[in-house]
Write a protein that holds these residues in place. Structure first.
Motif, PDB file in Angstrom:
ATOM      1  N   SER A  73      31.548   1.349  23.072  1.00 45.02           N
ATOM      2  CA  SER A  73      30.945   0.104  23.545  1.00 45.02           C
ATOM      3  C   SER A  73      29.454   0.228  23.831  1.00 45.02           C
ATOM      4  CB  SER A  73      31.668  -0.395  24.801  1.00 45.02           C
ATOM      5  OG  SER A  73      31.537   0.535  25.875  1.00 45.02           O
ATOM      6  N   GLY A  74      28.975   1.438  24.077  1.00 45.02           N
ATOM      7  CA  GLY A  74      27.548   1.608  24.308  1.00 45.02           C
ATOM      8  C   GLY A  74      26.719   1.522  23.052  1.00 45.02           C
ATOM      9  N   ALA A  75      27.382   1.621  21.884  1.00 45.86           N
ATOM     10  CA  ALA A  75      26.715   1.559  20.572  1.00 45.86           C
ATOM     11  C   ALA A  75      25.871   2.795  20.291  1.00 45.86           C
ATOM     12  CB  ALA A  75      25.866   0.299  20.429  1.00 45.86           C
ATOM     13  N   CYS A  76      26.304   3.950  20.811  1.00 49.16           N
ATOM     14  CA  CYS A  76      25.606   5.198  20.537  1.00 49.16           C
ATOM     15  C   CYS A  76      25.770   5.552  19.057  1.00 49.16           C
ATOM     16  CB  CYS A  76      26.152   6.319  21.408  1.00 49.16           C
ATOM     17  SG  CYS A  76      25.351   7.913  21.138  1.00 49.16           S
ATOM     18  N   THR A  77      24.688   5.913  18.402  1.00 54.01           N
ATOM     19  CA  THR A  77      24.711   6.164  16.966  1.00 54.01           C
ATOM     20  C   THR A  77      25.726   7.227  16.583  1.00 54.01           C
ATOM     21  OG1 THR A  77      22.335   5.717  17.013  1.00 54.01           O
ATOM     22  CG2 THR A  77      23.248   6.586  14.963  1.00 54.01           C
ATOM     23  N   SER A  78      25.771   8.321  17.333  1.00 50.81           N
ATOM     24  CA  SER A  78      26.688   9.403  16.978  1.00 50.81           C
ATOM     25  C   SER A  78      28.141   8.991  17.128  1.00 50.81           C
ATOM     26  CB  SER A  78      26.410  10.640  17.836  1.00 50.81           C
ATOM     27  OG  SER A  78      26.532  10.344  19.215  1.00 50.81           O
ATOM     28  N   ASP A  79      28.449   8.155  18.120  1.00 55.10           N
ATOM     29  CA  ASP A  79      29.819   7.664  18.275  1.00 55.10           C
ATOM     30  C   ASP A  79      30.199   6.741  17.118  1.00 55.10           C
ATOM     31  OD1 ASP A  79      30.118   9.042  20.625  1.00 55.10           O
ATOM     32  OD2 ASP A  79      29.599   7.347  21.901  1.00 55.10           O
ATOM     33  N   LEU A  80      29.266   5.898  16.699  1.00 59.02           N
ATOM     34  CA  LEU A  80      29.533   4.995  15.575  1.00 59.02           C
ATOM     35  C   LEU A  80      29.649   5.785  14.276  1.00 59.02           C
ATOM     36  CD1 LEU A  80      27.140   2.037  16.435  1.00 59.02           C
ATOM     37  CD2 LEU A  80      29.559   2.315  17.020  1.00 59.02           C
ATOM     38  N   LEU A  81      28.869   6.835  14.134  1.00 61.54           N
ATOM     39  CA  LEU A  81      28.956   7.687  12.946  1.00 61.54           C
ATOM     40  C   LEU A  81      30.332   8.334  12.856  1.00 61.54           C
ATOM     41  CD1 LEU A  81      27.364   8.850  10.549  1.00 61.54           C
ATOM     42  CD2 LEU A  81      26.597  10.689  12.067  1.00 61.54           C
ATOM     43  N   GLU A  82      30.828   8.799  13.981  1.00 63.17           N
ATOM     44  CA  GLU A  82      32.173   9.376  14.014  1.00 63.17           C
ATOM     45  C   GLU A  82      33.218   8.340  13.600  1.00 63.17           C
ATOM     46  OE1 GLU A  82      35.318  11.171  17.341  1.00 63.17           O
ATOM     47  OE2 GLU A  82      33.186  11.032  17.804  1.00 63.17           O
ATOM     48  N   LYS A  83      33.037   7.115  14.075  1.00 64.71           N
ATOM     49  CA  LYS A  83      33.985   6.050  13.729  1.00 64.71           C
ATOM     50  C   LYS A  83      33.915   5.728  12.237  1.00 64.71           C
ATOM     51  CE  LYS A  83      36.125   4.667  16.342  1.00 64.71           C
ATOM     52  NZ  LYS A  83      37.489   5.160  16.694  1.00 64.71           N
ATOM     53  N   LEU A  84      32.736   5.734  11.657  1.00 58.86           N
ATOM     54  CA  LEU A  84      32.598   5.481  10.217  1.00 58.86           C
ATOM     55  C   LEU A  84      33.344   6.530   9.400  1.00 58.86           C
ATOM     56  CD1 LEU A  84      28.824   4.465  10.017  1.00 58.86           C
ATOM     57  CD2 LEU A  84      30.795   2.969   9.561  1.00 58.86           C
ATOM     58  N   THR A 109      29.833  -8.142  28.084  1.00 62.09           N
ATOM     59  CA  THR A 109      31.180  -8.517  27.677  1.00 62.09           C
ATOM     60  C   THR A 109      31.537  -7.764  26.402  1.00 62.09           C
ATOM     61  OG1 THR A 109      30.397 -10.337  26.291  1.00 62.09           O
ATOM     62  CG2 THR A 109      30.814 -10.821  28.626  1.00 62.09           C
ATOM     63  N   ARG A 110      32.782  -7.864  25.981  1.00 64.92           N
ATOM     64  CA  ARG A 110      33.191  -7.223  24.741  1.00 64.92           C
ATOM     65  C   ARG A 110      32.388  -7.782  23.556  1.00 64.92           C
ATOM     66  NH1 ARG A 110      38.251  -4.598  22.910  1.00 64.92           N
ATOM     67  NH2 ARG A 110      38.339  -4.722  20.622  1.00 64.92           N
ATOM     68  N   GLU A 111      32.168  -9.072  23.528  1.00 62.28           N
ATOM     69  CA  GLU A 111      31.427  -9.667  22.424  1.00 62.28           C
ATOM     70  C   GLU A 111      29.980  -9.198  22.409  1.00 62.28           C
ATOM     71  OE1 GLU A 111      31.005 -11.479  18.954  1.00 62.28           O
ATOM     72  OE2 GLU A 111      32.897 -11.339  20.062  1.00 62.28           O
ATOM     73  N   GLU A 112      29.380  -9.050  23.580  1.00 66.31           N
ATOM     74  CA  GLU A 112      28.010  -8.543  23.643  1.00 66.31           C
ATOM     75  C   GLU A 112      27.933  -7.088  23.193  1.00 66.31           C
ATOM     76  OE1 GLU A 112      26.256 -11.388  27.232  1.00 66.31           O
ATOM     77  OE2 GLU A 112      27.365  -9.551  27.707  1.00 66.31           O
ATOM     78  N   CYS A 113      28.965  -6.320  23.513  1.00 61.18           N
ATOM     79  CA  CYS A 113      29.031  -4.936  23.025  1.00 61.18           C
ATOM     80  C   CYS A 113      29.142  -4.922  21.506  1.00 61.18           C
ATOM     81  CB  CYS A 113      30.219  -4.204  23.639  1.00 61.18           C
ATOM     82  SG  CYS A 113      30.050  -3.832  25.409  1.00 61.18           S
ATOM     83  N   LEU A 114      29.918  -5.838  20.964  1.00 61.35           N
ATOM     84  CA  LEU A 114      30.046  -5.924  19.505  1.00 61.35           C
ATOM     85  C   LEU A 114      28.703  -6.244  18.860  1.00 61.35           C
ATOM     86  CD1 LEU A 114      33.429  -7.840  19.099  1.00 61.35           C
ATOM     87  CD2 LEU A 114      32.937  -5.518  18.301  1.00 61.35           C
ATOM     88  N   GLU A 115      27.949  -7.146  19.455  1.00 67.23           N
ATOM     89  CA  GLU A 115      26.638  -7.488  18.908  1.00 67.23           C
ATOM     90  C   GLU A 115      25.723  -6.267  18.895  1.00 67.23           C
ATOM     91  OE1 GLU A 115      25.190 -10.689  21.241  1.00 67.23           O
ATOM     92  OE2 GLU A 115      26.728 -12.117  20.586  1.00 67.23           O
ATOM     93  N   ALA A 116      25.763  -5.468  19.954  1.00 65.27           N
ATOM     94  CA  ALA A 116      24.951  -4.256  20.020  1.00 65.27           C
ATOM     95  C   ALA A 116      25.406  -3.245  18.974  1.00 65.27           C
ATOM     96  CB  ALA A 116      25.034  -3.649  21.423  1.00 65.27           C
ATOM     97  N   ILE A 117      26.711  -3.124  18.809  1.00 68.01           N
ATOM     98  CA  ILE A 117      27.260  -2.205  17.810  1.00 68.01           C
ATOM     99  C   ILE A 117      26.815  -2.611  16.412  1.00 68.01           C
ATOM    100  CG2 ILE A 117      29.404  -1.453  16.705  1.00 68.01           C
ATOM    101  CD1 ILE A 117      30.693  -1.562  19.530  1.00 68.01           C
TER     102      ILE A 117
END
Length: 267
Positions: free
Chosen positions: A246-257, A196-204
């Motif tokens: 939503s997959g919580a890939c490190t490089s995608d999150l780094l781009e978002k930061l 779910t979206r909330e579970e994706c958030l927890e992973a992120i």
């Protein structure tokens, strides 16, 4: 249609040889695939498959390919196939062909491993689950080879390769490390497939500290590290933008930061 799974690992012949010949032959394969897709909207299996001898090394990333004059298995050059395919399609509607070509490739051991280790976008929870599940289907034949990824040195086992390339998925979706890599990948894929979206958030949130640790030259690091700020920014993403991370890939999150850091600097 899924091809019958061979007991040994087989790769397309165009991925074997000197760097120059693999570059040329993979481009030709892409042109062939593109022409066929333009005619009937489908793909066919490579014309010739070769068996990978047990223990033989497969190059899965260009960084490790520093001896161009030596024959080798160059799996990472499937990206060259895709470039040739785009060229055959005159670079029109390339995004529309990406999904069906990846789906076709995932029905084969070589394609499954390429898309899992290359981490081509998109890296949503749903797409990553499909990639991991494909690798798991071909686990036995893939175990027979050894692999080079982003670092030189001793060749990696399949388990070591998956940790090196998909460790972020294991950490975000199956953080307990006391079971086998195969078991953790299976659990992570199952969780991602139904998340779910909330579970994706927890992973992120589990993976954001790692992304922050990799980030350099952030001007608002303290604000970016605030969980309340992170949750507010993630909540503001539209469905398409959220799916991308939503997959919580490190490089995608780094781009978002970096995006958020830039936005904070505008206020």
């Amino acid at each position: 249609m899924a091809s019958k799974q061979p007991s040994s690992l087989q790769l397309p012949s165009f991925l074997r040889g000197l760097y120059s010949s693999v570059h040329q032959n993979s481009k030709k394969e892409g042109l062939r695939c593109g022409e066929q897709y333009r005619k009937d909207g489908a793909f066919s299996a490579p014309r010739q498959m070769l068996e990978v001898s047990p223990g033989e090394v497969v190059l899965t990333h260009g960084v490790a390919d520093f001896q161009h004059e030596r024959p080798a298995w160059r799996l990472y050059m499937l990206s060259n196939v895709m470039s040739g395919m785009y060229e055959a399609l005159n670079w029109q509607n390339t995004f529309q062909v990406d999904d069906p070509y990846e789906a076709f490739c995932r029905e084969n051991a070589w394609g499954a491993l390429y898309f899992a280790t290359s981490q081509d976008a998109p890296r949503s929870a749903e797409r990553t689950a499909l990639r991991l599940q494909a690798v798991l289907r071909f686990w036995e034949p893939l175990q027979s080879a050894r692999y080079l990824f982003k670092t030189l040195g001793a060749a990696l086992t399949l388990e070591e390769l998956m940790v090196a390339s998909c460790g972020w998925a294991l950490d975000a979706w199956c953080p307990a490390g006391d079971t086998s890599v195969h078991a953790r990948l299976k659990t992570a894929a199952e969780r991602m497939a139904r998340a779910t979206r909330e579970e994706c958030l927890e992973a992120i949130f589990r993976e954001l500290p790692r992304a922050l640790a990799y980030a350099r030259n952030l001007k608002h690091r303290d604000a970016l590290a605030d969980p309340t700020f992170q949750r507010e920014r993630l909540a503001s993403l539209d469905p398409l933008a959220f799916e991308r991370v939503s997959g919580a890939c490190t490089s995608d999150l780094l781009e978002k930061l970096y995006d958020w850091d830039h936005e904070l600097g505008l206020h």
